[in-house]
Design a protein around this motif. Structure first.
Motif, mmCIF file in Angstrom:
data_model
loop_
_atom_site.group_PDB
_atom_site.id
_atom_site.type_symbol
_atom_site.label_atom_id
_atom_site.label_comp_id
_atom_site.label_asym_id
_atom_site.label_seq_id
_atom_site.Cartn_x
_atom_site.Cartn_y
_atom_site.Cartn_z
ATOM 1 N N LYS A 1 15.916 4.184 6.917
ATOM 2 C CA LYS A 1 16.316 2.798 6.844
ATOM 3 C C LYS A 1 14.815 1.585 7.323
ATOM 4 C CE LYS A 1 15.215 2.711 11.111
ATOM 5 N NZ LYS A 1 15.260 2.296 13.376
ATOM 6 N N ASP A 2 13.589 2.292 7.562
ATOM 7 C CA ASP A 2 12.331 1.189 7.612
ATOM 8 C C ASP A 2 11.745 0.967 6.324
ATOM 9 O OD1 ASP A 2 11.749 1.438 10.781
ATOM 10 O OD2 ASP A 2 10.865 3.308 10.244
ATOM 11 N N TYR A 3 12.179 1.869 4.987
ATOM 12 C CA TYR A 3 11.306 1.103 3.864
ATOM 13 C C TYR A 3 12.929 0.077 3.035
ATOM 14 C CZ TYR A 3 10.082 2.242 -1.190
ATOM 15 O OH TYR A 3 9.915 1.427 -2.238
ATOM 16 N N PHE A 4 14.229 0.238 3.132
ATOM 17 C CA PHE A 4 14.790 -0.518 3.242
ATOM 18 C C PHE A 4 14.910 -1.607 3.975
ATOM 19 C CE2 PHE A 4 16.793 2.962 0.424
ATOM 20 C CZ PHE A 4 16.533 2.634 -0.864
ATOM 21 N N ALA A 5 14.737 -1.496 5.133
ATOM 22 C CA ALA A 5 14.864 -2.823 5.757
ATOM 23 C C ALA A 5 12.934 -3.505 5.408
ATOM 24 C CB ALA A 5 14.469 -2.533 7.422
ATOM 25 N N ILE B 1 9.296 -9.933 11.694
ATOM 26 C CA ILE B 1 10.665 -8.891 11.769
ATOM 27 C C ILE B 1 9.991 -7.783 10.883
ATOM 28 C CG2 ILE B 1 12.885 -7.809 11.391
ATOM 29 C CD1 ILE B 1 13.893 -10.668 11.904
ATOM 30 N N LEU B 2 9.079 -8.505 9.605
ATOM 31 C CA LEU B 2 8.716 -7.332 8.825
ATOM 32 C C LEU B 2 7.332 -7.091 9.483
ATOM 33 C CD1 LEU B 2 7.966 -6.386 5.922
ATOM 34 C CD2 LEU B 2 6.862 -8.056 5.236
ATOM 35 N N ARG B 3 6.801 -6.926 10.514
ATOM 36 C CA ARG B 3 5.502 -7.066 11.221
ATOM 37 C C ARG B 3 5.772 -5.131 11.014
ATOM 38 N NH1 ARG B 3 4.850 -12.140 12.502
ATOM 39 N NH2 ARG B 3 2.675 -12.626 10.696
ATOM 40 N N LYS B 4 7.494 -5.294 12.781
ATOM 41 C CA LYS B 4 6.953 -4.021 13.251
ATOM 42 C C LYS B 4 7.742 -2.761 11.793
ATOM 43 C CE LYS B 4 11.421 -1.870 15.312
ATOM 44 N NZ LYS B 4 12.083 -0.909 14.214
ATOM 45 N N TYR B 5 8.941 -3.023 11.272
ATOM 46 C CA TYR B 5 8.827 -2.124 9.810
ATOM 47 C C TYR B 5 7.099 -1.586 9.345
ATOM 48 C CZ TYR B 5 12.913 -3.092 10.846
ATOM 49 O OH TYR B 5 14.310 -3.388 11.498
ATOM 50 N N ALA B 6 6.439 -2.602 9.001
ATOM 51 C CA ALA B 6 4.942 -2.413 8.307
ATOM 52 C C ALA B 6 4.335 -1.561 9.256
ATOM 53 C CB ALA B 6 4.121 -3.999 7.932
ATOM 54 N N GLU B 7 4.250 -1.553 10.299
ATOM 55 C CA GLU B 7 3.943 -0.857 11.519
ATOM 56 C C GLU B 7 4.340 0.948 10.975
ATOM 57 O OE1 GLU B 7 4.050 -2.192 14.984
ATOM 58 O OE2 GLU B 7 2.360 -3.494 14.644
ATOM 59 N N ASP B 8 5.829 1.129 11.591
ATOM 60 C CA ASP B 8 6.359 2.333 11.282
ATOM 61 C C ASP B 8 6.129 2.832 9.820
ATOM 62 O OD1 ASP B 8 7.494 1.813 13.405
ATOM 63 O OD2 ASP B 8 9.727 1.176 13.079
ATOM 64 N N LEU B 9 5.947 1.825 8.140
ATOM 65 C CA LEU B 9 5.562 2.445 7.370
ATOM 66 C C LEU B 9 4.041 3.036 7.075
ATOM 67 C CD1 LEU B 9 7.489 0.310 4.679
ATOM 68 C CD2 LEU B 9 7.883 2.786 5.740
ATOM 69 N N GLU C 1 1.174 -1.357 -0.089
ATOM 70 C CA GLU C 1 -0.005 0.003 -0.245
ATOM 71 C C GLU C 1 0.752 0.793 0.244
ATOM 72 O OE1 GLU C 1 -2.449 2.129 3.086
ATOM 73 O OE2 GLU C 1 -3.403 0.481 2.715
ATOM 74 N N HIS C 2 2.134 1.404 0.983
ATOM 75 C CA HIS C 2 3.030 1.923 0.772
ATOM 76 C C HIS C 2 3.323 2.981 -0.578
ATOM 77 C CE1 HIS C 2 5.668 5.137 2.299
ATOM 78 N NE2 HIS C 2 6.727 4.454 1.746
ATOM 79 N N ASP C 3 3.923 1.536 -0.655
ATOM 80 C CA ASP C 3 4.431 2.017 -2.245
ATOM 81 C C ASP C 3 3.992 2.187 -3.209
ATOM 82 O OD1 ASP C 3 7.474 1.794 -2.182
ATOM 83 O OD2 ASP C 3 7.324 0.659 -3.358
ATOM 84 N N VAL C 4 2.147 1.556 -3.809
ATOM 85 C CA VAL C 4 1.366 1.667 -4.296
ATOM 86 C C VAL C 4 0.839 3.361 -4.757
ATOM 87 C CG1 VAL C 4 -0.782 1.538 -4.975
ATOM 88 C CG2 VAL C 4 0.563 -0.212 -4.687
ATOM 89 N N TRP C 5 0.638 3.732 -3.506
ATOM 90 C CA TRP C 5 0.488 4.749 -2.950
ATOM 91 C C TRP C 5 1.638 5.620 -3.359
ATOM 92 C CZ3 TRP C 5 2.766 8.964 0.103
ATOM 93 C CH2 TRP C 5 2.361 10.289 0.027
#
Length: 214
Positions: A143-147, A170-178, A107-111
């Motif tokens: 950092k969050d995006y590339f992770a 591990i992805l869940r943490k970065y997805a929440e930030d994104l 969703e973040h990247d499609v936006w």
């Protein structure tokens, strides 16, 4: 920042572009490191963002990919989301029912892709303003995006369900930030979350095409 999920868009595979081939080849060692030690993803990202030749290849390849769809640029979004639906199916076969992390990332990247296609001047001005006014927050975003991106590519590459579950955790943490950054950028651009016209719940190309026309 160019959306890096372009690497998932069919036919964006080896042979599509010399730049994309070189980019994928140079990216592979980073992905393999994440697969081997996903808990070290932030350390790996730190080295990746200092790899100027890789970032240059990513930029040129992404621009080339977008330029090839200049007649019907929204088609690239359909291809990106379609590829991610295949990835969702792969993950769900590992008895993982919570796919929100994958959905949030796409969703973040499609936006971002939508903004580059429809309103590039405003989008890049907003991104630059965020980088200039909030440099520490922007560094965290990078950092969050590339992770998240490396973790998603790693999930796509591996077949072992236990490893996929580890990477997804591990992805869940970065997805929440994104998700928070998506909202931030939308608010900065005067757009509300409900204005998004891409529904990640679409499971087929016809649904996606209808969403893109809405």
């Amino acid at each position: 920042m160019i959306p890096v999920t372009l690497t998932f868009a069919s036919p964006l595979t080896r042979g599509f572009s010399v730049f994309l081939d070189a980019f994928i080849e140079k990216l592979d060692p980073y992905v393999n490191e994440v697969i081997a030690s996903p808990e070290r993803v932030e350390e790996i990202v730190k080295r990746l963002v200092e790899d100027h030749s890789l970032l240059s290849l990513m930029l040129v390849a992404s621009i080339e990919v977008i330029s090839r769809y200049r007649v019907n640029p929204r088609e690239i979004i359909i291809k990106v989301v379609g590829s991610f639906e295949e990835l969702r199916e792969k993950v769900s076969k590992c008895s993982i029912s919570d796919l929100n992390a994958l959905d949030t990332f796409i969703e973040h990247d499609v936006w971002k892709l939508e903004m580059i296609i429809e309103n590039p001047e405003t989008f890049f001005r907003t991104l630059y303003g965020f980088m200039k006014d909030f440099p520490q927050d922007f560094a965290e975003y990078v950092k969050d995006y590339f992770a998240g991106w490396l973790l998603v590519i790693a999930i796509d590459k591996v077949a072992n369900c236990n490893k996929i579950k580890e990477l997804m955790g591990i992805l869940r943490k970065y997805a929440e930030d994104l998700d928070a950054y998506t909202t931030t950028f939308q608010l900065l651009m005067g757009k509300q979350r409900e204005d998004l016209n891409i529904e990640i719940s679409c499971k087929d190309e016809k649904c996606l095409q209808e969403a893109l026309r809405s």
